[in-house]
Design a protein around this motif. Structure first.
Motif, PDB file in Angstrom:
ATOM      1  N   LEU A 140       0.788  -1.105   0.085  1.00  0.00           N
ATOM      2  CA  LEU A 140      -0.094   0.037   0.024  1.00  0.00           C
ATOM      3  C   LEU A 140       0.941   1.162  -0.152  1.00  0.00           C
ATOM      4  O   LEU A 140       1.935   1.261   0.613  1.00  0.00           O
ATOM      5  CB  LEU A 140      -0.807  -0.240   1.199  1.00  0.00           C
ATOM      6  CG  LEU A 140      -1.910  -0.831   1.512  1.00  0.00           C
ATOM      7  CD1 LEU A 140      -2.692  -0.290   2.753  1.00  0.00           C
ATOM      8  CD2 LEU A 140      -2.877  -1.053   0.463  1.00  0.00           C
ATOM      9  N   LEU A 141       0.504   2.171  -0.721  1.00  0.00           N
ATOM     10  CA  LEU A 141       0.777   3.675  -0.484  1.00  0.00           C
ATOM     11  C   LEU A 141      -0.580   4.320   0.006  1.00  0.00           C
ATOM     12  O   LEU A 141      -1.572   4.221  -0.754  1.00  0.00           O
ATOM     13  CB  LEU A 141       1.188   4.490  -1.692  1.00  0.00           C
ATOM     14  CG  LEU A 141       2.814   4.057  -2.170  1.00  0.00           C
ATOM     15  CD1 LEU A 141       3.067   4.692  -3.260  1.00  0.00           C
ATOM     16  CD2 LEU A 141       3.672   4.297  -1.122  1.00  0.00           C
ATOM     17  N   VAL A 142      -0.407   5.273   1.217  1.00  0.00           N
ATOM     18  CA  VAL A 142      -1.408   6.055   1.518  1.00  0.00           C
ATOM     19  C   VAL A 142      -0.933   7.455   1.416  1.00  0.00           C
ATOM     20  O   VAL A 142       0.181   7.865   1.978  1.00  0.00           O
ATOM     21  CB  VAL A 142      -1.440   5.617   3.082  1.00  0.00           C
ATOM     22  CG1 VAL A 142      -2.792   6.638   3.369  1.00  0.00           C
ATOM     23  CG2 VAL A 142      -2.174   4.274   3.056  1.00  0.00           C
ATOM     24  N   LEU A 143      -1.621   8.203   0.873  1.00  0.00           N
ATOM     25  CA  LEU A 143      -1.300   9.670   0.756  1.00  0.00           C
ATOM     26  C   LEU A 143      -2.678  10.476   1.494  1.00  0.00           C
ATOM     27  O   LEU A 143      -3.567  10.385   0.926  1.00  0.00           O
ATOM     28  CB  LEU A 143      -1.171  10.157  -0.764  1.00  0.00           C
ATOM     29  CG  LEU A 143      -0.988  11.735  -0.835  1.00  0.00           C
ATOM     30  CD1 LEU A 143       0.162  12.151  -0.083  1.00  0.00           C
ATOM     31  CD2 LEU A 143      -0.804  12.078  -2.162  1.00  0.00           C
ATOM     32  N   VAL A 144      -2.255  11.046   2.569  1.00  0.00           N
ATOM     33  CA  VAL A 144      -3.217  11.681   3.576  1.00  0.00           C
ATOM     34  C   VAL A 144      -3.511  12.970   2.730  1.00  0.00           C
ATOM     35  O   VAL A 144      -2.848  13.940   2.165  1.00  0.00           O
ATOM     36  CB  VAL A 144      -2.731  11.808   4.789  1.00  0.00           C
ATOM     37  CG1 VAL A 144      -3.841  12.680   5.723  1.00  0.00           C
ATOM     38  CG2 VAL A 144      -2.497  10.646   5.659  1.00  0.00           C
ATOM     39  N   THR A 145      -4.844  13.190   2.297  1.00  0.00           N
ATOM     40  CA  THR A 145      -5.337  14.246   1.680  1.00  0.00           C
ATOM     41  C   THR A 145      -6.077  15.364   2.735  1.00  0.00           C
ATOM     42  O   THR A 145      -6.289  16.760   2.312  1.00  0.00           O
ATOM     43  CB  THR A 145      -6.304  14.178   0.586  1.00  0.00           C
ATOM     44  OG1 THR A 145      -7.373  13.372   1.041  1.00  0.00           O
ATOM     45  CG2 THR A 145      -5.650  13.312  -0.543  1.00  0.00           C
ATOM     46  N   ASP A 146      -6.598  14.946   3.906  1.00  0.00           N
ATOM     47  CA  ASP A 146      -7.298  16.118   4.700  1.00  0.00           C
ATOM     48  C   ASP A 146      -7.437  15.493   6.112  1.00  0.00           C
ATOM     49  O   ASP A 146      -7.477  14.213   6.358  1.00  0.00           O
ATOM     50  CB  ASP A 146      -8.975  16.338   4.047  1.00  0.00           C
ATOM     51  CG  ASP A 146      -9.308  17.696   4.776  1.00  0.00           C
ATOM     52  OD1 ASP A 146      -8.645  18.330   5.583  1.00  0.00           O
ATOM     53  OD2 ASP A 146     -10.477  17.754   4.872  1.00  0.00           O
ATOM     54  N   GLY A 147      -7.750  16.183   7.082  1.00  0.00           N
ATOM     55  CA  GLY A 147      -7.711  15.690   8.429  1.00  0.00           C
ATOM     56  C   GLY A 147      -6.152  15.788   9.190  1.00  0.00           C
ATOM     57  O   GLY A 147      -5.065  15.877   8.481  1.00  0.00           O
ATOM     58  N   ARG A 183     -10.066  10.137  12.292  1.00  0.00           N
ATOM     59  CA  ARG A 183     -10.502  10.264  10.709  1.00  0.00           C
ATOM     60  C   ARG A 183      -9.420  10.989  10.040  1.00  0.00           C
ATOM     61  O   ARG A 183      -9.184  12.101  10.151  1.00  0.00           O
ATOM     62  CB  ARG A 183     -11.859  11.275  11.088  1.00  0.00           C
ATOM     63  CG  ARG A 183     -12.664  11.358   9.524  1.00  0.00           C
ATOM     64  CD  ARG A 183     -13.737  11.879   9.503  1.00  0.00           C
ATOM     65  NE  ARG A 183     -14.428  12.197   8.434  1.00  0.00           N
ATOM     66  CZ  ARG A 183     -14.680  11.229   7.260  1.00  0.00           C
ATOM     67  NH1 ARG A 183     -14.731  10.299   7.663  1.00  0.00           N
ATOM     68  NH2 ARG A 183     -15.075  11.663   6.141  1.00  0.00           N
ATOM     69  N   LEU A 184      -9.224  10.295   9.079  1.00  0.00           N
ATOM     70  CA  LEU A 184      -8.217  10.844   7.961  1.00  0.00           C
ATOM     71  C   LEU A 184      -9.083  10.604   6.525  1.00  0.00           C
ATOM     72  O   LEU A 184      -9.211   9.471   6.119  1.00  0.00           O
ATOM     73  CB  LEU A 184      -6.813  10.243   8.071  1.00  0.00           C
ATOM     74  CG  LEU A 184      -6.182  10.120   9.407  1.00  0.00           C
ATOM     75  CD1 LEU A 184      -4.875   9.585   9.339  1.00  0.00           C
ATOM     76  CD2 LEU A 184      -5.773  11.796   9.321  1.00  0.00           C
ATOM     77  N   ASP A 185      -8.850  11.554   5.546  1.00  0.00           N
ATOM     78  CA  ASP A 185      -9.248  11.104   4.088  1.00  0.00           C
ATOM     79  C   ASP A 185      -7.671  10.948   3.578  1.00  0.00           C
ATOM     80  O   ASP A 185      -6.807  11.664   3.671  1.00  0.00           O
ATOM     81  CB  ASP A 185      -9.688  12.658   3.719  1.00  0.00           C
ATOM     82  CG  ASP A 185     -11.207  13.013   4.400  1.00  0.00           C
ATOM     83  OD1 ASP A 185     -11.958  11.885   4.588  1.00  0.00           O
ATOM     84  OD2 ASP A 185     -11.480  14.021   4.191  1.00  0.00           O
ATOM     85  N   ALA A 186      -7.842  10.015   2.722  1.00  0.00           N
ATOM     86  CA  ALA A 186      -6.545   9.564   2.260  1.00  0.00           C
ATOM     87  C   ALA A 186      -6.711   8.776   0.765  1.00  0.00           C
ATOM     88  O   ALA A 186      -7.872   8.086   0.737  1.00  0.00           O
ATOM     89  CB  ALA A 186      -5.707   8.746   3.267  1.00  0.00           C
ATOM     90  N   ILE A 187      -5.767   8.765  -0.083  1.00  0.00           N
ATOM     91  CA  ILE A 187      -5.820   8.007  -1.320  1.00  0.00           C
ATOM     92  C   ILE A 187      -5.122   6.858  -0.904  1.00  0.00           C
ATOM     93  O   ILE A 187      -3.917   7.220  -0.429  1.00  0.00           O
ATOM     94  CB  ILE A 187      -5.442   8.723  -2.412  1.00  0.00           C
ATOM     95  CG1 ILE A 187      -6.368  10.069  -2.662  1.00  0.00           C
ATOM     96  CG2 ILE A 187      -5.292   7.878  -3.732  1.00  0.00           C
ATOM     97  CD1 ILE A 187      -7.613   9.936  -3.199  1.00  0.00           C
ATOM     98  N   VAL A 188      -5.601   5.682  -1.269  1.00  0.00           N
ATOM     99  CA  VAL A 188      -4.656   4.547  -1.159  1.00  0.00           C
ATOM    100  C   VAL A 188      -4.569   3.752  -2.491  1.00  0.00           C
ATOM    101  O   VAL A 188      -5.301   3.575  -3.150  1.00  0.00           O
ATOM    102  CB  VAL A 188      -5.472   3.611  -0.109  1.00  0.00           C
ATOM    103  CG1 VAL A 188      -4.786   2.149   0.148  1.00  0.00           C
ATOM    104  CG2 VAL A 188      -5.758   3.957   1.098  1.00  0.00           C
TER     105      VAL A 188
END
Length: 304
Positions: free
Chosen positions: A44-51, A83-88
């Motif tokens: 996985l790569l997780v890029l946090v976008t908000d929160g 709570r985190l918004d993230a693209i996985v």
């Protein structure tokens, strides 16, 4: 900005998993209630976008905010109690077959800033767009594979990752210890469910126990026996936190036929009993045990 909205749906269990998937963080642990630890079966790569808050990776609380990057590998345990918004970006190992890229060179935890953040967001955004448009087109598989490879190479060139890639030259007096340590770690990774005896690993590597202990002390400050026991304890924590396997069965999987012996080992290594550790998995991260620091060499700033 990374595109949001309709990403690929969570994979149906009755269908083969695609080589590359784009998900949201909530897709990994669907359902209601406190998020449970999740045992990963893919990279996985997780890029946090908000929160902002923390994510737990193998029981380490990692601070996260917009621009935080996480890399996780199969077998690790992930949890996001805040709570985190993230693209996985999730991919199977064969997605990079034949491509000259090493995902292990990507830092496990990095806060992107400045030009690096802009460049990575652009790469991820394009991958999200093309995946959304072309994921069902076999002709586009090569495009997505190469985009993923480019993204991983760019991440491997981040300042902290570049420093970690440097290997000692032949004149470095610690080169022998470092090489021996990494060979030992590879053997432990393959053999920890079957033996915790350092003598067995020394025999496989054709060296002495003293040589392994000297290498481990030089790189980690801990003995070879501690390195083995910490790896076994890590796997025990993973299975207890992310599965509902009975405690006795977890112990047997790790080479403890007698539950009492497993309980003593786990309590010594982790500081709480297996039952107490499992009971804490739904509580805030600060309540889920205090394991020893993993037996890894020190990492530069910006990495986990």
């Amino acid at each position: 900005m990374v595109p949001s909205g309709q990403l690929s749906p969570a994979t149906r269990p009755d269908l083969p998993r695609p080589e590359i998937e784009i998900l949201e963080l909530g897709d990994l642990t669907p359902g209601t209630g406190p998020p449970r630890p999740f045992l990963l079966d893919a990279d996985l790569l997780v890029l946090v976008t908000d929160g902002h808050g923390i994510a737990e990776l193998d029981f380490r609380a990692l601070p996260c905010r917009a621009g935080t990057l996480l890399r996780a590998t199969p077998g690790q345990v992930l949890r996001s109690p805040t709570r985190l918004d993230a693209i996985v970006v999730r991919w199977r190992a064969d997605a990079l077959r034949g491509l000259d890229v090493d995902p292990a060179a990507v830092p496990q935890h990095h806060q992107l800033v400045g030009e690096d953040e802009d460049a990575v967001i652009n790469e991820v955004s394009q991958l999200v767009v093309d995946h959304r448009r072309h994921r069902d087109d076999p002709a586009a598989h090569a495009l997505l594979r190469h985009q993923l490879a480019v993204l991983l190479i760019r991440l491997a060139l981040l300042p902290g990752a570049a420093q970690a890639r440097r290997t000692p030259d032949d004149a470095d007096p610690q080169r022998t210890e470092l090489v021996t340590f990494h060979r030992f770690r590879r053997e432990v990774e393959a053999g920890y469910p079957y033996t915790r005896r350092v003598e067995d690993y020394a025999a496989r590597l054709g060296c002495s126990v003293r040589t392994l202990t000297r290498a481990c002390l030089a790189v980690t400050g801990r003995s070879a026996k501690q390195v083995v026991d910490e790896r076994v304890a890590l796997q025990a924590r993973r299975l207890l936190a992310a599965t509902d396997e009975p405690v006795a069965r977890v112990g047997r999987q790790l080479g403890f036929p007698e539950p009492t012996n497993f309980g003593r080992f786990f309590t010594r290594e982790v500081g709480v009993s297996p039952g107490a550790f499992r009971a804490a998995r739904d509580r805030p991260p600060s309540r889920i045990g205090r394991p020893r620091r993993p037996a890894d060499p020190a990492t530069p700033d910006g990495q986990a």
